[in-house]
Design a protein around this motif. Structure first.
Motif, PDB file in Angstrom:
ATOM      1  N   MET A   1       0.807  -1.140   0.025  1.00  0.00           N
ATOM      2  CA  MET A   1      -0.063  -0.010  -0.022  1.00  0.00           C
ATOM      3  C   MET A   1       0.843   1.083  -0.157  1.00  0.00           C
ATOM      4  O   MET A   1       1.957   1.403   0.680  1.00  0.00           O
ATOM      5  N   TYR A   2       0.492   2.338  -0.795  1.00  0.00           N
ATOM      6  CA  TYR A   2       1.065   3.423  -0.852  1.00  0.00           C
ATOM      7  C   TYR A   2       1.323   4.189   0.472  1.00  0.00           C
ATOM      8  O   TYR A   2       0.144   4.488   1.263  1.00  0.00           O
ATOM      9  N   MET A   6       6.161   5.358   5.024  1.00  0.00           N
ATOM     10  CA  MET A   6       6.524   6.212   6.077  1.00  0.00           C
ATOM     11  C   MET A   6       5.941   5.769   7.365  1.00  0.00           C
ATOM     12  O   MET A   6       6.539   6.098   8.270  1.00  0.00           O
ATOM     13  N   GLY A   9       9.233   3.871   8.758  1.00  0.00           N
ATOM     14  CA  GLY A   9      10.015   4.786   9.218  1.00  0.00           C
ATOM     15  C   GLY A   9       9.668   5.414  10.678  1.00  0.00           C
ATOM     16  O   GLY A   9      10.514   5.487  11.357  1.00  0.00           O
ATOM     17  N   LEU A  10       8.574   5.442  10.675  1.00  0.00           N
ATOM     18  CA  LEU A  10       8.140   5.839  12.075  1.00  0.00           C
ATOM     19  C   LEU A  10       8.376   4.843  12.982  1.00  0.00           C
ATOM     20  O   LEU A  10       8.886   5.251  14.145  1.00  0.00           O
ATOM     21  N   THR A  13      11.991   5.027  14.103  1.00  0.00           N
ATOM     22  CA  THR A  13      12.696   5.930  14.929  1.00  0.00           C
ATOM     23  C   THR A  13      12.027   5.743  16.684  1.00  0.00           C
ATOM     24  O   THR A  13      12.853   5.860  17.276  1.00  0.00           O
ATOM     25  N   MET A  14      10.885   4.989  16.270  1.00  0.00           N
ATOM     26  CA  MET A  14      10.287   4.877  17.855  1.00  0.00           C
ATOM     27  C   MET A  14      11.216   3.600  18.361  1.00  0.00           C
ATOM     28  O   MET A  14      11.382   3.626  19.598  1.00  0.00           O
ATOM     29  N   ASN A  16      14.511   3.229  18.093  1.00  0.00           N
ATOM     30  CA  ASN A  16      15.688   4.084  18.433  1.00  0.00           C
ATOM     31  C   ASN A  16      15.284   4.818  19.780  1.00  0.00           C
ATOM     32  O   ASN A  16      15.839   4.565  20.735  1.00  0.00           O
ATOM     33  N   PHE A  17      14.006   5.403  19.932  1.00  0.00           N
ATOM     34  CA  PHE A  17      13.709   6.049  21.032  1.00  0.00           C
ATOM     35  C   PHE A  17      13.596   5.238  22.379  1.00  0.00           C
ATOM     36  O   PHE A  17      13.765   5.423  23.507  1.00  0.00           O
TER      37      PHE A  17
ATOM     38  N   LYS B  64      17.313  10.974  20.931  1.00  0.00           N
ATOM     39  CA  LYS B  64      16.928   9.850  21.312  1.00  0.00           C
ATOM     40  C   LYS B  64      16.170   9.120  20.012  1.00  0.00           C
ATOM     41  O   LYS B  64      16.573   7.892  19.791  1.00  0.00           O
ATOM     42  N   PHE B  65      15.470   9.946  19.342  1.00  0.00           N
ATOM     43  CA  PHE B  65      14.875   9.497  17.974  1.00  0.00           C
ATOM     44  C   PHE B  65      15.778   8.791  17.056  1.00  0.00           C
ATOM     45  O   PHE B  65      15.702   7.978  16.348  1.00  0.00           O
ATOM     46  N   SER B  67      19.211   7.920  17.568  1.00  0.00           N
ATOM     47  CA  SER B  67      20.107   7.257  18.271  1.00  0.00           C
ATOM     48  C   SER B  67      21.370   7.931  18.711  1.00  0.00           C
ATOM     49  O   SER B  67      22.494   7.519  18.419  1.00  0.00           O
ATOM     50  N   TRP B 306       7.575  13.367  16.708  1.00  0.00           N
ATOM     51  CA  TRP B 306       8.038  12.312  16.030  1.00  0.00           C
ATOM     52  C   TRP B 306       8.128  12.297  14.395  1.00  0.00           C
ATOM     53  O   TRP B 306       9.010  11.770  13.981  1.00  0.00           O
ATOM     54  N   THR B 310      11.618  11.689  11.917  1.00  0.00           N
ATOM     55  CA  THR B 310      11.417  10.681  11.126  1.00  0.00           C
ATOM     56  C   THR B 310      11.526  10.870   9.605  1.00  0.00           C
ATOM     57  O   THR B 310      12.357  10.585   8.833  1.00  0.00           O
ATOM     58  N   TRP B 311      10.659  11.647   9.053  1.00  0.00           N
ATOM     59  CA  TRP B 311      10.674  11.912   7.608  1.00  0.00           C
ATOM     60  C   TRP B 311      11.482  12.740   7.138  1.00  0.00           C
ATOM     61  O   TRP B 311      11.858  14.168   7.691  1.00  0.00           O
ATOM     62  N   SER B 377      -4.201   5.783  -2.435  1.00  0.00           N
ATOM     63  CA  SER B 377      -2.937   5.100  -2.395  1.00  0.00           C
ATOM     64  C   SER B 377      -3.026   4.282  -3.729  1.00  0.00           C
ATOM     65  O   SER B 377      -1.949   3.979  -4.319  1.00  0.00           O
TER      66      SER B 377
END
Lengths: 223, 403
Positions: A1-2, A6, A9-10, A13-14, A16-17, B64-65, B67, B306, B310-311, B377
């Motif tokens: 799915m398009y 994203m 990616g979220l 990072t989560m 990492n957090f 933190k996000f 690293s 957040w 990220t983006w 989409s």
């Protein structure tokens, strides 16, 4: 799915957090410690530690306590200093002759010592101008008696150029932490650590292995 | 965070009444003035201090996000970092480039910061804590937030620097494009709450509008994060291309004002989102309304942070495409759907909407949102599949043919 990328990616990072052990920052020259960590270092519980030294615990809580921290360093790492053993040095000045920049200055006088086993001179001046040195290590390779080693320290920043000239007195007095670069005899030696508290004495530093007659014949005569 | 200075019952009328009692009848205007100044002073200071704390929080959390550690040298956990920053900004030389338009150059950061403060006057922090119950609050918010476009253009134009100008022009194009879907999303909120006042929007919001019209919520958050020009949309000051965009030539306290406005923007946006879509100070249980409001704003703030962490940054054409081909039709569709639902569901006599009407609207809108998202989409995915395969260069296999 398009758009799913994203969300992926979220998630990254989560992760990492949430996981602090993914942190790759190395702190230098020191890092802050928490009271818990201090207590762990001194081997007691947190509350015992806080009761015994409340001042240190308070300082640590407000982020004032630091402990030295540095990267793990390979023993073969060449630093910006030299380690020199005066017991080994005969004053032959091979290092000065091999230096491509001509920055090693040696002045010798007859010492009357060890006349039977070959000449040994008294070193009057032995200056290495580190400000112009490129740390090629040719002087270390040239030394026939394993007296000169590369050092493993690197905090050699100075305010004046003339302070960069390393004199005999400094070479004699500074702690001896030789790098094992071009000196394989120290490498792998029991308890050797480039930043250990113990100096490496000239006996411990040892001589490099002399090539045997057989080895020389194999290497040179077979051609 | 934001509500520290504004305690329960600490509103304009209370202060005005206190000073009015002290002064004779003829000095009413002075009491009015003093009360206004006190409240404005309190709000501005609370906002500046919370922004200072937020800069620390944002840098720490970003670290933190991604690293790494954030600022950690000053004070416990680097908490004194904002103070160190301010000291550094204040001790820097204040330079104005040769040939710059001096007055405009000086005015630009002030305009930029002032708009943020103006918006905050309309945010009701609790059922009793508001500075202004303006009856055209939503229009005011749209109008004032578009003034920062002008401030950015002033900064870029007056500093006589090509890169600053590039940044400013990009900024103007982007901010004006994103005004449109944002205004249309707010229009849907105004329709559903049947009011333009931020205070009445909250009092009429029994069901949070985030649930009633998720599409409007999505559009508003996307457009607002473009309006504050942060990382998916930060091509205004893209460091790797433009120096630092419109504030390339700024230093010292003027630059600090730009930074202040930039870090204040997420706080203000999250407060607006909490007011318009998360039913403001309304909550359950014995917890006071201010706490609910701050909690909701904090959640939005963290979500925005957040996204920022990220983006990566979009290209200019991608940003414009997203605004005009993506958000603009979606916001029109959303406005149309909400208007039709209200026309069908509302009480024909009084025009009032009950809770059950709201829930019905929510069900329809969630269905519409799901269908629209799937359709969009699929559309984008097909477009991606149809992209022609790259042709190999004729020079690539020259040797092979000869053999």
């Amino acid at each position: 799915m398009y758009g799913a990328g994203m969300a992926k990616g979220l998630l990254v990072t989560m992760k990492n957090f949430v996981k602090p052990d993914r942190m790759f920052t190395v702190q230098y020259p020191d890092r802050k410690v928490s009271p818990t960590e201090l207590a762990k270092m001194s081997g007691v519980g947190v509350f015992t530690f806080m009761r015994k030294n409340p001042k240190t615990a308070f300082k640590a809580m407000t982020g004032q306590m630091t402990v030295p921290a540095r990267l793990k360093q390979h023993p073969r790492f060449r630093g910006e200093e030299f380690t020199w053993y005066e017991q080994r040095c005969t004053g032959c000045a091979s290092c000065a002759k091999y230096c491509p920049l001509g920055i090693i200055r040696i002045v010798t006088s007859p010492s009357g010592e060890q006349v039977q086993e070959g000449q040994k001179y008294h070193l009057d001046v032995f200056d290495i101008d580190i400000g112009r040195c490129m740390f090629c290590g040719l002087c270390v390779e040239a030394c026939p008696y394993d007296a000169l080693h590369m050092g493993s320290g690197f905090e050699e920043g100075k305010y004046r150029r003339k302070d960069l000239v390393v004199t005999v007195d400094r070479l004699k007095s500074q702690p001896k932490h030789p790098s094992t670069w071009f000196r394989p005899q120290i490498q792998g030696k029991e308890g050797y650590h480039p930043h250990g508290e113990k100096d490496v004495t000239w006996q411990e530093a040892g001589r490099h292995e002399q090539p045997s007659r057989k080895h020389q014949e194999e290497k040179w005569a077979k051609r | 965070m934001e509500g520290q200075a504004v305690k329960a019952g600490f509103d304009f009328l209370g202060i005005y009444g206190f000073f009015d009692g002290l002064m004779p009848e003829s000095l009413d205007w002075l009491a009015f003035l003093v009360a206004g100044f006190i409240l404005a002073f309190a709000i501005i200071n609370a906002l500046v201090v919370s922004t200072a704390v937020y800069t620390w929080f944002e840098r720490r959390a970003l670290g933190k996000f991604q690293s790494r550690l954030g600022p950690n040298r000053w004070g416990p956990f680097g908490l004194l970092q904002p103070i160190a920053d301010v000291v550094k900004f204040m001790s820097k030389e204040d330079t104005v480039p040769d040939g710059a338009d001096r007055q405009v150059f000086t005015l630009a950061p002030i305009v930029f910061v002032a708009t943020g403060f103006l918006v905050f006057a309309l945010i009701p922090l609790g059922s009793n804590d508001w500075l202004s119950r303006l009856n055209i609050g939503l229009v005011f918010i749209i109008a004032v937030t578009s003034v920062n476009t002008l401030a950015i253009f002033m900064a870029g134009w007056s500093s006589r620097n090509k890169y600053a100008m590039f940044g400013a022009m990009r900024g103007v194009a982007m901010l004006i494009s994103y005004e449109v879907p944002m205004a249309l999303a707010i229009a849907a909120v105004a329709l559903a709450s049947q009011s333009l006042s931020t205070y009445t929007v909250v009092t009429n919001q029994e069901v949070p509008f985030m649930l009633v019209m998720p599409l409007a919520f999505f559009i508003f958050v996307a457009a607002a994060s473009a309006e504050m020009s942060r990382t998916p949309f930060d091509l205004i000051e893209s460091e790797s291309e433009l120096g630092s965009g419109y504030h390339t030539e700024y230093s010292g306290m003027k630059f600090a004002l730009f930074q202040l406005a930039e870090f204040m923007a997420p706080i203000i946006v999250s407060c607006i989102v909490a007011t318009l879509f998360l039913s403001g100070w309304r909550g359950w249980g014995p917890i006071p309304g201010q706490v609910w409001f701050i909690l909701k704003a904090l959640v939005v703030l963290c979500a925005l942070l957040w996204f920022r962490a990220t983006w990566p940054r979009l290209r200019v054409d991608q940003i414009m495409e997203f605004a005009w081909k993506g958000l603009f039709p979606l916001s029109l569709l959303n406005l149309f759907a909400v208007a039709t639902e209200i026309q069908l569901l509302r009480d024909p006599v009084t025009g009032a909407l009950t809770d059950s009407d709201m829930w019905a609207m929510a069900a329809i809108n969630w269905a519409i949102t799901g269908i629209v998202f799937l359709a969009v989409s699929r559309m984008f995915a097909r477009k991606q599949l149809q992209r022609p395969l790259p042709k190999p260069s004729p020079l690539a296999n020259m040797g092979a043919e000869a053999e």
